[in-house]
Write a protein that holds these residues in place. Structure first.
Motif, mmCIF file in Angstrom:
data_model
loop_
_atom_site.group_PDB
_atom_site.id
_atom_site.type_symbol
_atom_site.label_atom_id
_atom_site.label_comp_id
_atom_site.label_asym_id
_atom_site.label_seq_id
_atom_site.Cartn_x
_atom_site.Cartn_y
_atom_site.Cartn_z
ATOM 1 N N ASN A 1 -20.037 23.816 -8.398
ATOM 2 C CA ASN A 1 -20.961 24.929 -8.672
ATOM 3 C C ASN A 1 -21.305 25.757 -7.449
ATOM 4 O OD1 ASN A 1 -21.304 24.042 -11.328
ATOM 5 N ND2 ASN A 1 -22.775 22.503 -10.614
ATOM 6 N N THR A 2 -20.662 25.480 -6.338
ATOM 7 C CA THR A 2 -21.034 26.205 -5.122
ATOM 8 C C THR A 2 -20.099 27.391 -4.897
ATOM 9 O OG1 THR A 2 -19.606 24.803 -3.809
ATOM 10 C CG2 THR A 2 -21.907 24.113 -4.036
ATOM 11 N N LEU A 3 -20.567 28.283 -4.037
ATOM 12 C CA LEU A 3 -19.743 29.430 -3.674
ATOM 13 C C LEU A 3 -18.473 28.949 -2.993
ATOM 14 C CD1 LEU A 3 -19.386 32.511 -3.309
ATOM 15 C CD2 LEU A 3 -20.583 32.303 -1.129
ATOM 16 N N TYR A 4 -18.628 27.867 -2.212
ATOM 17 C CA TYR A 4 -17.452 27.355 -1.501
ATOM 18 C C TYR A 4 -16.320 27.077 -2.479
ATOM 19 C CZ TYR A 4 -14.275 24.804 1.345
ATOM 20 O OH TYR A 4 -13.133 24.432 1.996
ATOM 21 N N ALA A 5 -16.659 26.346 -3.535
ATOM 22 C CA ALA A 5 -15.624 25.964 -4.495
ATOM 23 C C ALA A 5 -14.986 27.203 -5.124
ATOM 24 C CB ALA A 5 -16.216 25.065 -5.573
ATOM 25 N N SER A 6 -15.803 28.227 -5.374
ATOM 26 C CA SER A 6 -15.231 29.396 -6.029
ATOM 27 C C SER A 6 -14.425 30.245 -5.044
ATOM 28 C CB SER A 6 -16.323 30.224 -6.708
ATOM 29 O OG SER A 6 -17.120 30.861 -5.745
ATOM 30 N N GLN A 7 -14.590 29.999 -3.744
ATOM 31 C CA GLN A 7 -13.869 30.824 -2.769
ATOM 32 C C GLN A 7 -12.625 30.158 -2.208
ATOM 33 O OE1 GLN A 7 -16.797 31.894 0.256
ATOM 34 N NE2 GLN A 7 -16.808 33.997 -0.530
ATOM 35 N N THR A 8 -12.656 28.832 -2.142
ATOM 36 C CA THR A 8 -11.602 28.195 -1.360
ATOM 37 C C THR A 8 -10.241 28.201 -2.043
ATOM 38 O OG1 THR A 8 -10.977 26.254 -0.122
ATOM 39 C CG2 THR A 8 -12.061 25.863 -2.210
ATOM 40 N N GLN A 9 -9.248 28.406 -1.231
ATOM 41 C CA GLN A 9 -7.869 28.326 -1.716
ATOM 42 C C GLN A 9 -7.315 26.964 -1.329
ATOM 43 O OE1 GLN A 9 -6.683 31.223 -3.125
ATOM 44 N NE2 GLN A 9 -8.631 32.212 -2.596
ATOM 45 N N GLU A 10 -7.982 26.385 -0.301
ATOM 46 C CA GLU A 10 -7.442 25.203 0.327
ATOM 47 C C GLU A 10 -7.828 23.976 -0.482
ATOM 48 O OE1 GLU A 10 -7.996 23.351 4.810
ATOM 49 O OE2 GLU A 10 -9.079 25.131 4.182
ATOM 50 N N SER A 11 -6.949 23.511 -1.321
ATOM 51 C CA SER A 11 -7.339 22.395 -2.175
ATOM 52 C C SER A 11 -7.444 21.139 -1.323
ATOM 53 C CB SER A 11 -6.313 22.209 -3.294
ATOM 54 O OG SER A 11 -5.119 21.741 -2.739
ATOM 55 N N GLY A 12 -8.407 20.291 -1.661
ATOM 56 C CA GLY A 12 -8.513 19.019 -0.962
ATOM 57 C C GLY A 12 -9.430 19.031 0.242
ATOM 58 N N ARG A 13 -9.784 20.194 0.766
ATOM 59 C CA ARG A 13 -10.617 20.211 1.972
ATOM 60 C C ARG A 13 -12.013 19.631 1.690
ATOM 61 N NH1 ARG A 13 -12.377 20.502 6.758
ATOM 62 N NH2 ARG A 13 -13.944 22.020 7.402
ATOM 63 N N LEU A 14 -12.601 20.090 0.588
ATOM 64 C CA LEU A 14 -13.942 19.632 0.247
ATOM 65 C C LEU A 14 -13.913 18.118 -0.026
ATOM 66 C CD1 LEU A 14 -16.666 20.914 0.032
ATOM 67 C CD2 LEU A 14 -16.269 21.363 -2.366
ATOM 68 N N GLU A 15 -12.859 17.691 -0.719
ATOM 69 C CA GLU A 15 -12.713 16.268 -1.024
ATOM 70 C C GLU A 15 -12.635 15.445 0.259
ATOM 71 O OE1 GLU A 15 -9.763 14.470 -4.080
ATOM 72 O OE2 GLU A 15 -9.855 16.648 -4.401
ATOM 73 N N HIS A 16 -11.850 15.977 1.190
ATOM 74 C CA HIS A 16 -11.654 15.272 2.450
ATOM 75 C C HIS A 16 -12.978 15.137 3.210
ATOM 76 C CE1 HIS A 16 -9.687 13.999 6.113
ATOM 77 N NE2 HIS A 16 -10.422 14.922 6.746
ATOM 78 N N VAL A 17 -13.702 16.238 3.339
ATOM 79 C CA VAL A 17 -14.975 16.171 4.082
ATOM 80 C C VAL A 17 -15.956 15.276 3.333
ATOM 81 C CG1 VAL A 17 -16.734 17.515 5.285
ATOM 82 C CG2 VAL A 17 -14.568 18.572 4.752
ATOM 83 N N THR A 18 -15.972 15.391 2.015
ATOM 84 C CA THR A 18 -16.870 14.553 1.220
ATOM 85 C C THR A 18 -16.615 13.077 1.510
ATOM 86 O OG1 THR A 18 -16.959 16.211 -0.510
ATOM 87 C CG2 THR A 18 -17.569 13.980 -1.142
#
Ligand code: ADP
Length: 729
Positions: free
Chosen positions: A453-470
């Protein structure tokens, strides 16, 4: 026509009319068409001073009229009370307004009875963490300056807070106000809102660059403004505006420069004052000196008497508003300011000069050009509707290459897009723990789904980055004992809950716990140094010469510092350790009653900075006390004393007295010296002794005695006599 607006509380359209707002500005009308008074979400991306606040007011008032409750998220703490005052004019029509400032760790229960609540995003975030029940009742939320999601420090909190509020209240109306940015459509899509985008301004704006003897405007016009020998460009421009009967706002890149520029420009403004203005300015200068007797106060008063002023975040709040009001009233002719003034405060001016378009950036390691977005916001302060034919914003160039660069970079440039900064570890550390602790998610998958639900998710092209940091953040939280993971489910531990409620960065909590765990002796300096090391405290910078001074101090007081010091050969870590020591020393000075003025001089800071550090230290030490209590570390008493000392700014023997309302550090010392050493003494003391210690201030004496529960019959008499005198005069 505002008179035709439907859905507002009775009387509001007429009140708007009476304020001179008869017709909606075009972007406001567009917002109404998009349903902003009917509960629809809207992103309004329009220039500064084009009436964004009104769009928010229409949304909030209509929402309240339908029985709802609205929240207005301000970008700066300093703006919260200003907005509250602005909205309070609706109380007459049955709309209750409340502002939530102060401690991060309370649930603000009393706000439940308010219709409109004003708060910063950090405050809202903490209210959610503390389970404020009224959050469930919100029907409308306004995010002012939503382009700040782009800010790497504060952006993620705003972003996550909006995501949480929308999750809690699925039908929530979101009204996001933004400067003109490159990708307002993306922001609107993220918030499922209609987009109102416009370049419309209530007054024309001409942008240009001054070079040589003229301003070259974007529309091809030129205006001759020759620069005399020994004169600076800004001085020539300020003089030129004065000739036209206008005022100038000069943006510079640091506090020191703001003060320096004001001194110089006062030489220009002082020549253009009438006798009446000179008198009024003398009075204003006296009011400024009355606020505090610091060097900054004196410097400000000196330039104000000549018709100029400086404005920056190091000023006391009262100083800031005195300057803003007098500038709006056209008494002060020129203000040199750091960009904080561009954000929010309504201070239009005939001409705006952007003197510095580069700023020192620590991470960048040098001078960095400002974003076009920022420069456009400063320029947007030019032109007072109804007073000026148009506003002028001028940048300064010393050579023709720079002029070309400024045209390309700012005058002809589109503003940058807003980009989420959420996928950084410090941001996620805090927000993932809070998301788990307040029950928004209880598994890795749940967390990732929430982050969708964040802006980040709607903007990122780079799949997996958020998962990795999480994943790496979850590991950190688990290793430090803030969350438990078992069979795919994640829960916050007791200490994890405490950290989230206290609004601490988990890394701060870990540092504090480590430092206190093996402490043998806890002194105030040790406590201050400990909290100054955490990422939640902005440390003072080490200036040249500081390294030697504080290295020496470090060896002198090494035994007091908690935790393990880095090696002197580990450059970065050691510098950090010393910067924390410098900051801690400032707090120690404060807590040993060193004069504010001397502290300001010794550390090269303003009174506003001292206040800011003191407040942060008080909060972090309060948190440290609670953590020590939860973990049974046996040091709570020492930590509490360090907290109280910094809170009141006094030595140990004054703690009891300084806690009495209206006493404060200076009065406490004077009372103490007069032999009144405690609250008990104060209750018993001879009235004349108290009065002398308080330099004959009767009312102060009376209220202080009352605050310790003493109702002196003599005092009562004084009060009655005064009341009587007041009634008959
Ligand atoms: P922004 O938030 O976009 O920077 P503000 O909301 O502060 O701008 O509005 C700037 C000024 O314009 C305020 O003084 C406000 O009272 C005035 N204003 C807003 N809407 C109207 C209107 N429709 N007609 C006349 N004045 C207006």
């Amino acid at each position: 026509k505002t008179a035709d607006l439907a859905g507002l509380p009775e009387g509001v359209p007429e009140a708007l009319h009476a304020e001179g707002i008869e017709e909606l500005y075009p972007p406001q009308a567009e917002a109404v068409e998009a349903g902003v008074t009917e509960g629809e979400s809207v992103v309004a991306s329009i220039p500064t001073a084009s009436g964004k606040t009104m769009i928010a007011e229409l949304a909030m008032l209509s929402s309240v009229q339908r029985g709802g409750k609205a929240l207005y998220i301000v970008p700066l703490r300093a703006l919260a009370s200003e907005k509250k005052t602005e909205f309070e004019r609706w109380e007459e029509y049955g709309v209750d307004v409340g502002v939530s400032t102060g401690n991060y760790d309370s649930d603000g229960e009393w706000l439940a009875s308010r219709d409109v609540i004003v708060a910063t995003s950090e405050k809202v975030d903490s209210l959610i963490r503390n389970g404020a029940p009224w959050v469930d009742d919100l029907t409308c939320v306004v995010s002012d300056e939503v382009h700040l999601v782009n800010d790497s420090h504060r952006g993620p909190t705003l972003e996550v807070t909006l995501a949480k509020l929308r999750r809690i209240n699925p039908g929530l109306q979101v009204v996001a106000l933004s400067a003109t940015v490159g990708n307002a459509d993306e922001v609107a899509e993220w918030l499922d809102a209609s987009l109102v985008q416009s370049e419309w301004r209530p007054i024309d704006l001409k942008m240009g660059v001054h070079y040589g003897n003229a301003i070259n405007f974007d529309d091809g016009d030129q205006r001759e403004v020759p620069v005399g020998t020994g004169q600076k460009q800004s001085e020539a421009l300020v003089a030129d505006t004065l000739d036209e009967g206008g005022s100038t706002l000069v943006f510079v890149n640091s506090r020191r420069n703001a003060e320096g520029a004001a001194k110089r420009l006062a030489g220009v403004t002082s020549k253009a004052l009438t006798d009446g203005e000179r008198n009024d300015l003398r009075q204003l200068a006296a009011d400024i000196r009355d606020v505090s007797d610091t060097e900054t106060s004196e410097d400000l008063a000196t330039v104000v008497a000549k018709g100029a002023a400086f404005h920056h975040a190091g000023l006391a709040a009262e100083h800031r508003s005195l300057v803003e009001d007098a500038f709006r009233d056209r008494l002060i002719k020129c203000v040199s300011a750091t960009p904080t003034l561009a954000a929010g405060v309504n201070t239009p001016s005939r001409r705006v000069i952007v003197r510095d378009w580069r700023r020192y950036d620590g991470e960048f390691g040098g001078m960095k050009p400002l974003d076009a977005l920022e420069v456009h916001q400063m320029c947007g302060r030019a032109g007072r509707p109804g007073l000026d034919p148009y506003g002028e914003a001028v940048l300064l160039a010393k050579d023709s290459e720079t002029m070309d660069e400024l045209f390309e970079r700012y005058v002809d440039a589109d503003p940058e897009p807003v980009l989420s900064k959420l996928a950084a570890e410090p941001a996620l550390r805090t927000h993932l723990l809070a998301t788990v602790a307040s029950g928004f998610a209880n598994s890795r998958e749940g967390l990732l789904e929430f982050l969708e639900n964040t802006l980040y998710a709607s903007q990122t092209q780079e799949s997996g980055r958020l998962e990795h940091v999480t994943d790496s953040v979850l590991d950190y939280l688990e290793v430090n004992g803030f969350v438990d993971r078992e069979d795919g489910s994640i829960t916050a531990t007791d200490i994890g809950h405490t950290v989230s409620r206290l609004y601490l960065d988990p890394m701060s909590a870990a540092e504090i716990i480590d430092g206190l765990r093996d402490a043998e002796e806890v002194t105030p300096l040790g406590c201050y140094h400990l909290v100054c090391r955490t990422p939640d405290m902005y440390q003072l910078y080490l200036k040249s010469g500081d390294r030697e001074e504080f290295t020496e101090l470090f060896y002198e007081r090494e035994t007091e510092l908690l935790g393990v010091a880095p090696s002197e050969f580990d450059d970065v870590a050691f510098e950090d350790w010393l910067a924390a020591l410098k900051t801690a020393t400032m707090l120690e000075d404060w807590a040993t009653e060193v004069d504010e003025d001397r502290i300001a001089e010794r550390f090269g800071v303003g009174p506003g900075d001292i206040r800011g550090k003191v407040d942060t230290a008080e909060w972090l030490l309060g948190a440290a006390e609670q953590l020590a209590g939860t973990l049974d570390l046996g040091v709570n008493v020492a930590v509490r004393e360090a907290k109280k000392r910094v809170q009141y700014g006094v030595r140990e023997e004054l703690l009891d007295l300084a806690g009495v309302r209206n006493v404060g550090r200076k009065r406490a010392r004077r009372l103490f010296e007069a032999g009144v050493e405690s609250r008990a003494d104060l209750r018993e003391a001879d009235k004349s002794v108290v009065l002398t210690a308080l330099r004959g201030r009767r009312r102060t004496a009376e209220s202080i005695l009352e605050n310790v529960g003493r109702r002196d019959p003599d005092m009562e008499e004084v009060r009655e006599a005064e009341l009587e005198a007041a009634t008959f005069s």
